[in-house]
Design a protein around this motif. Structure first.
Motif, PDB file in Angstrom:
ATOM      1  N   ILE A 199      -1.200  -3.161   5.191  1.00 50.76           N
ATOM      2  CA  ILE A 199      -2.601  -3.455   4.850  1.00 50.76           C
ATOM      3  C   ILE A 199      -2.825  -4.926   5.163  1.00 50.76           C
ATOM      4  CG2 ILE A 199      -4.302  -3.617   3.003  1.00 50.76           C
ATOM      5  CD1 ILE A 199      -3.200  -1.187   1.753  1.00 50.76           C
TER       6      ILE A 199
ATOM      7  N   THR B 220      -3.107   1.341   8.621  1.00 55.59           N
ATOM      8  CA  THR B 220      -3.331   2.343   7.583  1.00 55.59           C
ATOM      9  C   THR B 220      -4.791   2.394   7.150  1.00 55.59           C
ATOM     10  OG1 THR B 220      -2.762   3.016   5.346  1.00 55.59           O
ATOM     11  CG2 THR B 220      -2.641   0.671   5.808  1.00 55.59           C
TER      12      THR B 220
ATOM     13  N   TYR C 111      -8.574  -5.296  -5.587  1.00 54.11           N
ATOM     14  CA  TYR C 111      -8.079  -6.298  -4.645  1.00 54.11           C
ATOM     15  C   TYR C 111      -8.451  -7.721  -5.049  1.00 54.11           C
ATOM     16  CZ  TYR C 111      -6.041  -3.034  -1.411  1.00 54.11           C
ATOM     17  OH  TYR C 111      -5.213  -2.091  -0.847  1.00 54.11           O
TER      18      TYR C 111
ATOM     19  N   ASN D   3      -1.502  -4.709  -4.660  1.00 55.49           N
ATOM     20  CA  ASN D   3      -2.466  -4.939  -3.587  1.00 55.49           C
ATOM     21  C   ASN D   3      -2.446  -6.393  -3.104  1.00 55.49           C
ATOM     22  OD1 ASN D   3      -3.469  -2.276  -3.718  1.00 55.49           O
ATOM     23  ND2 ASN D   3      -4.844  -2.825  -5.381  1.00 55.49           N
TER      24      ASN D   3
ATOM     25  N   LYS E 118     -11.863  -0.557   2.483  1.00 56.52           N
ATOM     26  CA  LYS E 118     -12.336  -0.581   1.097  1.00 56.52           C
ATOM     27  C   LYS E 118     -13.860  -0.650   0.996  1.00 56.52           C
ATOM     28  CE  LYS E 118      -8.138  -0.476  -0.240  1.00 56.52           C
ATOM     29  NZ  LYS E 118      -7.602   0.795  -0.787  1.00 56.52           N
TER      30      LYS E 118
ATOM     31  N   GLY F 212       0.832  -1.193   0.000  1.00 55.19           N
ATOM     32  CA  GLY F 212       0.000   0.000   0.000  1.00 55.19           C
ATOM     33  C   GLY F 212       0.870   1.248   0.000  1.00 55.19           C
TER      34      GLY F 212
ATOM     35  N   GLU G  40      -5.878   2.970   4.387  1.00 52.03           N
ATOM     36  CA  GLU G  40      -6.030   2.401   3.049  1.00 52.03           C
ATOM     37  C   GLU G  40      -6.810   1.095   3.075  1.00 52.03           C
ATOM     38  OE1 GLU G  40      -2.461   2.530   0.291  1.00 52.03           O
ATOM     39  OE2 GLU G  40      -1.498   2.920   2.217  1.00 52.03           O
ATOM     40  N   VAL G  41      -6.823   0.419   4.231  1.00 57.41           N
ATOM     41  CA  VAL G  41      -7.428  -0.907   4.321  1.00 57.41           C
ATOM     42  C   VAL G  41      -8.954  -0.851   4.240  1.00 57.41           C
ATOM     43  CG1 VAL G  41      -7.778  -1.089   6.825  1.00 57.41           C
ATOM     44  CG2 VAL G  41      -7.123  -3.128   5.515  1.00 57.41           C
TER      45      VAL G  41
END
Length: 361
Positions: free
Chosen positions: A273, A294, A344, A159, A299, A142, A296-297
């Motif tokens: 992630i 983070t 992903y 990813n 989704k 990530g 970013e995880v």
């Protein structure tokens, strides 16, 4: 093309190993020979058996500080025969593998970042200049993990893809697993992860104790193994929580156990992630996690971030408010759609990684 994968952690049921095996299974291996290096003896038999059956070579070396020179010499002798070296880890100590690969004249030398910090801070800082000099391929799970290891240098994000449909919620499996665990109407908090310092199990147990003392209908389901498992088991017994906390161990069917849970709580000190959190979202599970992970995880909108500095009551209130707060089947279907559209899907990411191998930096 010959590719050598090096896992600087052990090949056990952990995050990095899961990422590696997922890519290996999904990748079109036509014209590829993919071999593996284990950096210690703690390899799970299932991993070695699976890759060996596919025709891969498997090398076991000792990466400990005491045998570091021997390790690098052995790596050099192995790496001379490969076109690509792909080393997975969390810190600047990946310089060890990259230096050996450069000395062996490996064409593509990839360092792959899987976290946003590490425990060996001094070694990390000392070795990063060597890492930057020796690697010519930079990958990360990530954006934050990439910045952590590579700073302002360019890197490619690959990813941590999953077979999202495998993790779809299944009411029949939920009933079966809950029956197996003698669960009826209990509210089940789940956690999937190795028993290591970063996962912060002690905080989780302390939090669960306060919840359980107020409401005996809660259960805690822990999946995983690791060096601190016995310590956590001792704490659970000492607190009188043995009947309320279930230690499942390391299992190959985590996807089935997720169905039995109602909520994920993951108070990690730090993470990149976590693949488990992507899988748990695919199952439609609401997830309450620390801000050491983070953002970013997230989704799917199913992840809520809290600070480890918050009072425990903040966590308790969030758990009570969130648990089973949304229809699971619908949540799972929506989550899978979001996970796939956000890049992903494991097949898509495996193709991307193969192209990176073939084209280079």
């Amino acid at each position: 093309m010959k590719i050598l994968i090096v896992n600087t952690c052990s090949y056990k049921r952990n995050g990095i190993t899961t990422v590696i095996i997922n890519f290996f299974r999904a990748m079109d291996k036509t014209d590829l020979q993919i071999d593996f290096v284990a950096t210690n003896q703690n390899t799970d038999a299932w991993f070695k058996e699976e890759v060996s059956k596919s025709g891969s070579q498997f090398y076991t070396l000792d990466r400990s500080t005491k045998h570091l020179i021997k390790y690098m010499r052995q790596l050099y002798n192995i790496m001379r025969h490969y076109d690509v070296v792909h080393a997975h880890g969390n810190s600047g100590t990946l310089a060890i593998e990259m230096l050996a690969a450069k000395k062996a004249n490996v064409k593509l030398r990839i360092a792959h970042s899987h976290s946003t910090t590490c425990t060996s801070k001094i070694a990390d800082q000392l070795l990063k200049p060597v890492l930057y000099h020796c690697c010519n391929g930079r990958l990360a799970c990530g954006k934050d993990a990439g910045i952590w290891l590579f700073g302002k240098r360019t890197f490619e994000v690959i990813n941590n893809g999953i077979d999202s449909k495998k993790y779809a919620f299944n009411a029949d499996i939920r009933e079966s697993i809950r029956k197996k665990l003698s669960l009826n109407q209990e509210k089940v908090i789940g956690h999937v992860g190795g028993f290591f310092e970063a996962k912060n199990h002690v905080f989780l147990i302390q939090l669960f104790e306060k919840i359980y003392l107020q409401d005996k209908s809660y259960k805690l389901l822990l999946i995983g193994d690791g060096e601190r498992k016995e310590e956590v088991e001792y704490i659970v017994e000492k607190k009188g929580l043995k009947e309320a906390v279930m230690f499942i161990g390391s299992v190959p069917n985590v996807n089935e156990y997720l169905n039995a849970m109602d909520l994920i709580v993951m108070p990690s000190l730090y993470e990149g992630i976590p693949l488990t959190l992507i899988e748990e979202q695919a199952n439609g599970l609401p997830c309450i996690v620390s801000d050491g992970i983070t953002k970013e995880v997230n989704k799917t909108g199913l992840v809520q971030f809290l600070s480890l500095n918050d009072d425990s009551q903040v966590w308790i209130d969030a758990i009570r408010k969130t648990i089973s707060s949304k229809k699971r089947e619908r949540a799972s279907l929506d989550a899978i759609e979001s996970i796939q559209s956000s890049g992903y899907d494991i097949q898509n990411q495996a193709n991307k990684l193969k192209n990176y191998y073939l084209i280079g930096k």
